[in-house]
Design a protein around this motif. Structure first.
Motif, PDB file in Angstrom:
ATOM      1  N   ASP A 109       0.947  -1.236   0.055  1.00 56.81           N
ATOM      2  CA  ASP A 109       0.024   0.023   0.037  1.00 56.81           C
ATOM      3  C   ASP A 109       0.850   1.336  -0.062  1.00 56.81           C
ATOM      4  O   ASP A 109       0.355   2.333  -0.472  1.00 56.81           O
ATOM      5  N   ARG A 110       1.949   1.056   0.692  1.00 50.31           N
ATOM      6  CA  ARG A 110       2.715   2.421   0.691  1.00 50.31           C
ATOM      7  C   ARG A 110       4.398   2.115   0.553  1.00 50.31           C
ATOM      8  O   ARG A 110       5.006   1.162   1.133  1.00 50.31           O
TER       9      ARG A 110
ATOM     10  N   PRO B 134       7.872   1.614 -16.133  1.00 52.26           N
ATOM     11  CA  PRO B 134       7.289   2.682 -15.307  1.00 52.26           C
ATOM     12  C   PRO B 134       7.414   2.193 -13.973  1.00 52.26           C
ATOM     13  O   PRO B 134       7.049   0.938 -13.512  1.00 52.26           O
TER      14      PRO B 134
ATOM     15  N   ARG C 256       4.549   1.657 -11.231  1.00 49.54           N
ATOM     16  CA  ARG C 256       3.030   1.181 -11.415  1.00 49.54           C
ATOM     17  C   ARG C 256       2.308   2.216 -10.523  1.00 49.54           C
ATOM     18  O   ARG C 256       1.070   2.668 -11.091  1.00 49.54           O
ATOM     19  N   ARG C 257       2.547   2.459  -9.399  1.00 44.11           N
ATOM     20  CA  ARG C 257       1.831   3.312  -8.512  1.00 44.11           C
ATOM     21  C   ARG C 257       2.439   4.542  -7.987  1.00 44.11           C
ATOM     22  O   ARG C 257       2.666   4.610  -6.560  1.00 44.11           O
TER      23      ARG C 257
ATOM     24  N   ASP D  53       1.574   7.110  -7.017  1.00 48.57           N
ATOM     25  CA  ASP D  53       0.913   8.025  -6.177  1.00 48.57           C
ATOM     26  C   ASP D  53       1.023   7.180  -4.726  1.00 48.57           C
ATOM     27  O   ASP D  53       0.579   7.763  -3.679  1.00 48.57           O
ATOM     28  N   LEU D  54       1.468   5.987  -4.686  1.00 49.08           N
ATOM     29  CA  LEU D  54       1.437   5.320  -3.480  1.00 49.08           C
ATOM     30  C   LEU D  54       3.058   5.148  -2.776  1.00 49.08           C
ATOM     31  O   LEU D  54       3.549   4.620  -2.082  1.00 49.08           O
TER      32      LEU D  54
ATOM     33  N   ARG E 236       6.128  11.666  -5.792  1.00 48.24           N
ATOM     34  CA  ARG E 236       6.146  12.911  -5.005  1.00 48.24           C
ATOM     35  C   ARG E 236       7.561  12.847  -4.243  1.00 48.24           C
ATOM     36  O   ARG E 236       8.225  11.651  -3.717  1.00 48.24           O
TER      37      ARG E 236
ATOM     38  N   ALA F  56       7.915  -1.458  -9.808  1.00 46.07           N
ATOM     39  CA  ALA F  56       7.406  -1.887 -11.000  1.00 46.07           C
ATOM     40  C   ALA F  56       6.218  -2.438 -11.071  1.00 46.07           C
ATOM     41  O   ALA F  56       5.069  -2.452 -11.867  1.00 46.07           O
ATOM     42  N   THR F  57       5.743  -3.229  -9.790  1.00 43.44           N
ATOM     43  CA  THR F  57       4.416  -4.065  -9.661  1.00 43.44           C
ATOM     44  C   THR F  57       3.620  -3.788  -8.567  1.00 43.44           C
ATOM     45  O   THR F  57       2.620  -4.289  -8.507  1.00 43.44           O
ATOM     46  N   GLN F  58       3.996  -2.912  -7.313  1.00 45.53           N
ATOM     47  CA  GLN F  58       3.335  -2.614  -6.345  1.00 45.53           C
ATOM     48  C   GLN F  58       3.043  -3.993  -5.541  1.00 45.53           C
ATOM     49  O   GLN F  58       2.316  -3.987  -4.777  1.00 45.53           O
ATOM     50  N   THR F  59       3.923  -4.878  -5.818  1.00 41.06           N
ATOM     51  CA  THR F  59       3.678  -6.180  -4.919  1.00 41.06           C
ATOM     52  C   THR F  59       5.137  -6.545  -4.632  1.00 41.06           C
ATOM     53  O   THR F  59       6.158  -6.349  -5.040  1.00 41.06           O
TER      54      THR F  59
END
Ligand code: SF4
Lengths: 477, 200
Positions: free
Chosen positions: A31-32, A53, A55-56, A58-59, A105, A163-166
């Motif tokens: 999540d973060r 890229p 993936r998230r 924003d997280l 960010r 890359a994958t947020q996992t």
């Protein structure tokens, strides 16, 4: 759905499983993601090479901390000062370039929100209960103080999360550490965790995620819980957790990244449901009486080398295990200590109050309670107070704490990791001792040849005043 | 990642036990921002020892390293794997490896081969004068002298190494499952699914 009673850890884990492989490895959603300048450059390099890229973005939140000097960052005209160490400057510049390139960010070194990753995550409300949080730094467990499942990762994993947020993970075993009773005066969260590590040992938590339970943690502030969870890794555990409760919600409400309105209400309802169910089984349980915990310091080069301040330096023969006896011999030699020496007779030339373990506002307040109206001893050559973030610094200054620090003869610095790992210019000279509020007393951790004694901010402040390890209760009464 | 099915050539007969990551790449090399160039810092202290195998011209450009028990212990720094790769090493043979090191090696496309001490001793002998051949497909190590040793490797790791698949690429192939999870989270846990940045 299973109706079996579950632990807090199990509930967070279950809510984040994307996929389970035949061998039990799970793909876990993150999540973060907090990013700093040391463990990220090669991850960004690989993404760039593969044309991948983030993936998230924003997280993800990026902030420099490890390499930054803690001296003034701007000159009198407000121009940003260059960083003398060229390698540090290169790492810092890489983050400043990579974050915008990948849409992440970025908090800059001169922004008031800048600080140590593990201080700003909770402070910004970026870290939340029930979230999975990672960072390329082993003290990420810190965020568990909010009831988040947080742990440190290596550079390949940083790349994997970007890359994958996992992450690919195997579930750990669960361990409960219960502390119940009433803590004595000046017995702080740092003393609690040092005592726990002294009891379980640095390998005691290996393979486990720890949940800290009992009235002592329930009554503790969020800042204190962050201190405790921060050092879970020093007890060998991957992560540490305290169940989120009203104290947590109170702390988080209104912070910049915290949910608002309807989302806040939903969040609180879910967070409340995360508490370990009655009857849930832990793989291991430890129970400690709060009354047994004294203001604690370390004497050796492992965080398990703890003793109450009233104690003495142990002898190798005091240990049953042969390899530990050998390790104690080596570590006493490195520390320049003779068995039997009373800890309060050990002189210190340096004092460091800071690091992600103890640089939040409460820590600075506690140190100032001791420093107020007192002055550092003459044999203390170098004593610095390094707030964990620009916001902590501003808050402390609003309370006039900076003045107390300076009047006591200590230096008031800019936020960063500083002498916790001495990657920046803040180093303890070879052969000298440091009363330090950080989390690791390893050989050379605070600079080559440095000798570290870990303790709470109040105890470090007391050491600054007397020039030796000191029982703060005797100094302050 | 480069696929590897076969590594053949000279091997550096190092043989030392408990080589920690600080020996492989000292801490002062950690302030880098790329993976490249770390080969220069690899085994920095050992290279200063007279008669060491790393500066022996016979071993120049060797793709294989032979070491003793517990190779890669100590700090988890991934720079150790990057340094070996930068030296041109794609296979390390030892009686055992630290878990973290073998994980890092695998993630970077380095094959770690664990063999019994006797086999390692024999390969150390051969390496002084002759090349060694490692075949991942048949999981075997052979020499020009008819030696043949077989080794075990996790089936998933073998597959990834043979195909040159990296973990990031593999997980990216599960993009749909990740998107499904994200959609579910947006509904059930909206407060985690995004950040509420009033700061920007
Ligand atoms: S303060 Fe120390 S432990 Fe914390 S993030 Fe910085 S270097 Fe790591």
């Amino acid at each position: 759905m299973t109706t079996k009673p579950r632990t807090l850890y199990q509930k967070i884990w279950d809510a984040h499983v994307v996929d389970t492989r035949a061998d039990g490895t799970c793909l876990i959603y993150i999540d973060r993601h907090l990013v700093h300048e040391v463990t990220s450059p090669q991850a960004f390099e690989s993404l760039r090479a593969a044309g991948r890229p983030v993936r998230r973005p924003d997280l993800t939140l990026a902030v420099p901390d490890h390499n930054l000097p803690t001296t003034a960052r701007k000159d009198a005209e407000g121009n940003i000062l260059p960083i003398a160490d060229s390698e540090s400057a290169t790492q810092l510049a890489a983050l400043r370039r990579n974050a915008p390139e990948f849409g992440i960010r970025y908090i800059d070194s001169v922004d008031v929100e800048q600080g140590i990753v593990h201080v700003i995550g909770p402070e910004q409300g970026f870290s939340l209960p029930g979230a999975t949080i990672v960072c390329g730094d082993s003290h990420t467990a810190c965020h568990g103080g909010l009831g988040a499942l947080a742990f440190g990762i290596g550079t390949s994993e940083v790349e994997h999360v970007l890359a994958t947020q996992t992450l690919l993970l195997k579930q750990s075993k669960s361990m409960e550490v219960r502390v119940e009773g009433k803590l004595g005066p000046w017995v702080t969260p740092k003393d609690v965790i040092l005592h726990i590590i002294g009891v379980i040992g640095t390998a005691g938590g290996t393979g486990y995620v720890i949940e800290y339970r009992g009235n002592v943690f329930e009554e503790m502030s969020v800042e204190g819980r962050l201190t405790v969870c921060n050092m879970s890794i020093e007890g060998g555990a991957r992560a540490g957790l305290v169940a989120p409760d009203e104290t947590t919600f109170e702390y988080l409400k209104g912070r910049p990244y915290t949910p608002v309105g309807e989302d806040w209400d939903k969040a609180v309802a879910w967070w409340k449901s995360l508490a370990t169910d009655a009857g849930a089984k832990f793989d291991k349980s430890i129970s400690i009486r709060a009354e047994d915990i004294q203001p604690t310091v370390t004497w050796g080069t492992s965080p398990e080398d703890t003793a109450p301040i009233g104690g003495a330096v142990p002898a190798p023969e005091d240990f049953a295990d042969a390899s530990k006896r050998e390790a104690v011999k080596v570590s006493l030699d490195y520390m320049g200590l003779t068995p039997g020496t009373r800890l309060t007779d050990v002189e210190v030339e340096n004092v460091f109050i800071g690091s992600c373990t103890n640089s939040r506002i409460e820590d600075i307040r506690a140190a100032c309670e001791v420093l107020r109206g007192r002055h550092k001893a003459d044999n203390v050559k170098w004593a610095i107070v390094v707030p964990g973030s620009g916001l902590v610094k501003a808050q402390a200054e609003a309370e006039g704490l900076d003045k107390i620090v300076i009047e006591a003869g200590l230096e008031w610095r800019e936020p960063g990791c500083s002498a916790c790992l001495a990657m920046n210019p803040d180093k303890v000279p070879p052969g000298e001792r440091c009363a330090s509020t950080s989390n690791r007393n390893f050989t050379g951790r605070q600079g080559p040849g440095s000798r570290t004694h870990l303790m709470s901010p109040a105890m470090a402040a007391a050491a600054a005043v007397t020039g030796r390890l000191t029982d703060v209760r005797e100094l302050v009464g | 990642m480069e696929p590897i099915s076969h590594v053949a050539g000279r091997a550096i007969p190092f043989g030392r036990k408990n080589v920690d990551t600080d020996v492989i790449i000292p801490a002062h090399w950690l302030k880098t921002i790329t993976r490249e160039g770390l080969g220069k810092g690899a085994f920095e202290a050992v290279r200063k020892e007279p008669g060491n195998v790393f500066t022996d011209p016979e071993c120049a450009g060797a793709p294989i390293l032979i070491a003793g028990d517990n190779f890669g212990c100590g700090s988890s720094r991934e720079h150790a794997a990057w340094a070996l790769l930068d030296m041109g090493i794609t296979c390390v043979i030892a009686p055992s490896f630290s878990d973290i090191f073998s994980g890092n090696a695998f993630k970077n496309g380095i094959l770690t081969v664990a063999l019994p001490q006797e086999a390692v001793d024999r390969l150390m002998e051969v390496a002084k004068t002759d090349p060694i051949d490692i075949d991942l497909e048949t999981q075997s190590v052979t020499t020009p002298f008819q030696d043949r040793f077989t080794f075990e490797i996790d089936a998933f790791r073998k597959h990834c190494l043979l195909e040159g698949l990296d973990e990031v690429g593999l997980t990216m192939a599960q993009g749909d499952a990740i998107s499904t999870h994200e959609a579910h989270a947006r509904k059930e846990l909206p407060f985690l699914a995004r950040t509420f940045a009033s700061v920007d």
